[in-house]
Design a protein around this motif. Sequence first.
Motif, PDB file in Angstrom:
ATOM      1  N   ALA A 132       0.828  -1.249  -0.117  1.00 51.36           N
ATOM      2  CA  ALA A 132      -0.118   0.068   0.095  1.00 51.36           C
ATOM      3  C   ALA A 132       0.819   1.244  -0.067  1.00 51.36           C
ATOM      4  N   THR A 133       2.255   1.105   0.186  1.00 49.94           N
ATOM      5  CA  THR A 133       3.023   2.286   0.386  1.00 49.94           C
ATOM      6  C   THR A 133       3.356   2.812  -1.132  1.00 49.94           C
ATOM      7  N   GLY A 134       3.552   1.721  -2.057  1.00 51.26           N
ATOM      8  CA  GLY A 134       4.115   2.323  -3.262  1.00 51.26           C
ATOM      9  C   GLY A 134       5.636   2.983  -3.149  1.00 51.26           C
ATOM     10  N   VAL A 135       6.188   3.465  -4.226  1.00 54.53           N
ATOM     11  CA  VAL A 135       7.432   4.150  -4.078  1.00 54.53           C
ATOM     12  C   VAL A 135       7.196   5.504  -4.797  1.00 54.53           C
ATOM     13  N   ARG A 136       7.207   6.503  -4.179  1.00 51.38           N
ATOM     14  CA  ARG A 136       7.097   7.870  -4.622  1.00 51.38           C
ATOM     15  C   ARG A 136       8.458   8.133  -5.502  1.00 51.38           C
ATOM     16  N   ASP A 137       7.992   9.268  -6.344  1.00 54.62           N
ATOM     17  CA  ASP A 137       9.464   9.815  -6.920  1.00 54.62           C
ATOM     18  C   ASP A 137       9.986  10.728  -6.151  1.00 54.62           C
ATOM     19  N   PRO A 138      11.365  10.591  -6.090  1.00 56.05           N
ATOM     20  CA  PRO A 138      12.063  11.494  -5.080  1.00 56.05           C
ATOM     21  C   PRO A 138      12.138  12.858  -5.806  1.00 56.05           C
ATOM     22  N   ASP A 139      12.145  13.063  -6.943  1.00 57.12           N
ATOM     23  CA  ASP A 139      12.191  14.322  -7.790  1.00 57.12           C
ATOM     24  C   ASP A 139      10.728  14.987  -7.653  1.00 57.12           C
ATOM     25  N   ASP A 140       9.528  14.353  -7.361  1.00 50.47           N
ATOM     26  CA  ASP A 140       8.338  14.874  -7.490  1.00 50.47           C
ATOM     27  C   ASP A 140       7.547  14.122  -6.450  1.00 50.47           C
ATOM     28  N   TYR A 141       7.500  14.396  -5.296  1.00 47.49           N
ATOM     29  CA  TYR A 141       6.757  13.695  -4.067  1.00 47.49           C
ATOM     30  C   TYR A 141       5.356  13.534  -4.442  1.00 47.49           C
ATOM     31  N   THR A 142       4.820  14.384  -5.319  1.00 48.05           N
ATOM     32  CA  THR A 142       3.339  13.929  -5.771  1.00 48.05           C
ATOM     33  C   THR A 142       2.938  12.945  -6.630  1.00 48.05           C
ATOM     34  N   ARG A 143       4.195  12.435  -7.135  1.00 48.29           N
ATOM     35  CA  ARG A 143       3.931  11.235  -8.392  1.00 48.29           C
ATOM     36  C   ARG A 143       4.594   9.951  -7.678  1.00 48.29           C
ATOM     37  N   TYR A 144       4.124   8.862  -8.171  1.00 51.95           N
ATOM     38  CA  TYR A 144       4.488   7.604  -7.931  1.00 51.95           C
ATOM     39  C   TYR A 144       5.336   6.896  -8.824  1.00 51.95           C
ATOM     40  N   LEU A 145       6.643   6.375  -8.755  1.00 44.51           N
ATOM     41  CA  LEU A 145       7.322   5.586  -9.751  1.00 44.51           C
ATOM     42  C   LEU A 145       6.724   4.293  -9.543  1.00 44.51           C
ATOM     43  N   ILE A 146       6.277   3.773  -8.399  1.00 39.28           N
ATOM     44  CA  ILE A 146       5.359   2.498  -8.496  1.00 39.28           C
ATOM     45  C   ILE A 146       4.174   2.929  -7.376  1.00 39.28           C
ATOM     46  N   PRO A 147       2.989   3.061  -8.241  1.00 38.55           N
ATOM     47  CA  PRO A 147       1.764   3.344  -7.314  1.00 38.55           C
ATOM     48  C   PRO A 147       1.479   2.307  -6.293  1.00 38.55           C
ATOM     49  N   PRO A 148       0.710   2.833  -5.382  1.00 38.97           N
ATOM     50  CA  PRO A 148       0.582   1.704  -4.312  1.00 38.97           C
ATOM     51  C   PRO A 148      -0.231   0.400  -4.773  1.00 38.97           C
ATOM     52  N   ASN A 149      -0.196  -0.503  -3.951  1.00 36.74           N
ATOM     53  CA  ASN A 149      -1.065  -1.883  -4.515  1.00 36.74           C
ATOM     54  C   ASN A 149      -0.861  -2.409  -5.781  1.00 36.74           C
ATOM     55  N   THR A 150       0.488  -1.973  -6.574  1.00 35.51           N
ATOM     56  CA  THR A 150       1.016  -2.648  -7.764  1.00 35.51           C
ATOM     57  C   THR A 150       1.802  -3.660  -7.715  1.00 35.51           C
ATOM     58  N   ALA A 151       1.348  -4.919  -8.552  1.00 37.19           N
ATOM     59  CA  ALA A 151       2.068  -6.098  -8.739  1.00 37.19           C
ATOM     60  C   ALA A 151       3.300  -5.411  -9.851  1.00 37.19           C
ATOM     61  N   LEU A 152       4.355  -6.355  -9.403  1.00 32.31           N
ATOM     62  CA  LEU A 152       5.352  -6.091 -10.381  1.00 32.31           C
ATOM     63  C   LEU A 152       5.969  -7.198 -11.232  1.00 32.31           C
ATOM     64  N   VAL A 153       6.549  -6.887 -12.364  1.00 34.16           N
ATOM     65  CA  VAL A 153       7.039  -8.186 -13.416  1.00 34.16           C
ATOM     66  C   VAL A 153       8.639  -7.563 -13.285  1.00 34.16           C
ATOM     67  N   PHE A 154       9.350  -8.851 -13.174  1.00 35.21           N
ATOM     68  CA  PHE A 154      10.814  -8.610 -13.296  1.00 35.21           C
ATOM     69  C   PHE A 154      11.512  -9.809 -14.169  1.00 35.21           C
ATOM     70  N   GLU A 155      12.367  -9.442 -14.964  1.00 33.92           N
ATOM     71  CA  GLU A 155      13.596 -10.054 -15.562  1.00 33.92           C
ATOM     72  C   GLU A 155      14.297 -10.364 -14.673  1.00 33.92           C
ATOM     73  N   LEU A 156      14.783 -11.451 -14.385  1.00 32.55           N
ATOM     74  CA  LEU A 156      16.146 -11.616 -13.374  1.00 32.55           C
ATOM     75  C   LEU A 156      17.048 -12.625 -14.019  1.00 32.55           C
ATOM     76  N   GLN A 157      18.414 -12.503 -13.746  1.00 25.14           N
ATOM     77  CA  GLN A 157      19.394 -13.284 -13.884  1.00 25.14           C
ATOM     78  C   GLN A 157      20.107 -13.218 -12.680  1.00 25.14           C
ATOM     79  N   VAL A 158      20.135 -14.679 -11.961  1.00 27.16           N
ATOM     80  CA  VAL A 158      20.962 -14.731 -10.852  1.00 27.16           C
ATOM     81  C   VAL A 158      22.609 -15.125 -11.452  1.00 27.16           C
ATOM     82  N   VAL A 159      23.311 -13.922 -11.253  1.00 21.54           N
ATOM     83  CA  VAL A 159      24.887 -14.087 -11.607  1.00 21.54           C
ATOM     84  C   VAL A 159      25.477 -15.011 -10.825  1.00 21.54           C
ATOM     85  N   SER A 160      25.458 -14.864  -9.351  1.00 21.51           N
ATOM     86  CA  SER A 160      26.263 -15.667  -8.694  1.00 21.51           C
ATOM     87  C   SER A 160      25.613 -15.818  -7.334  1.00 21.51           C
TER      88      SER A 160
END
Length: 162
Positions: A132-160
């Motif tokens: 529910a917290t989300g991630v606010r844009d550090p340059d504009d606190y009125t906006r979100y980089l990741i909105p609250p309650n947002t599922a995310l998708v990742f491409e991951l590579q385990v290097v080591s």
Amino acid sequence: MLGLLLALAVAVAHAQPGTKPAVPTTPSAPATTTAFPDSAHLTPQTTRGGVRFVFHERGAGAQARPGSRVAVRYTGFLPDGHIFDATAASGGPIRFRVGRQEVIAGWDELLPLLPAGSRVRAWIPAALAYGATGVRDPDDYTRYLIPPNTALVFELQVVSVR
């Protein structure tokens, strides 16, 4: 933005002790196949907490355990396919210890299932990401980089894994 994932996971983990993350309001199904068509034909595996993932390549290296040090390359996407963070911008992988709340809970749950050398696409429910917290844009606190309650998708590579 390389440290975004690490720094924000720690901040969320330590914010408002005793509160539980909100139940995600975004669909629990994988991101739309239009944004990620190459995974549409694969059947995802699901962790006990609800992280869904598909292997693009299964590694043959060591498997992480709680406390293991891992190096991971990633690209993070919002459900609509927009990239919010990637290690490619910094040129190197992110390094952290598994199971120590140094990254989002979904990663701590998923990484022990991925041998070094693995490449996966993972769908992380909002409750195991930034809730529910989300991630606010550090340059504009009125906006979100990741909105609250947002599922995310990742491409991951385990290097080591060490």
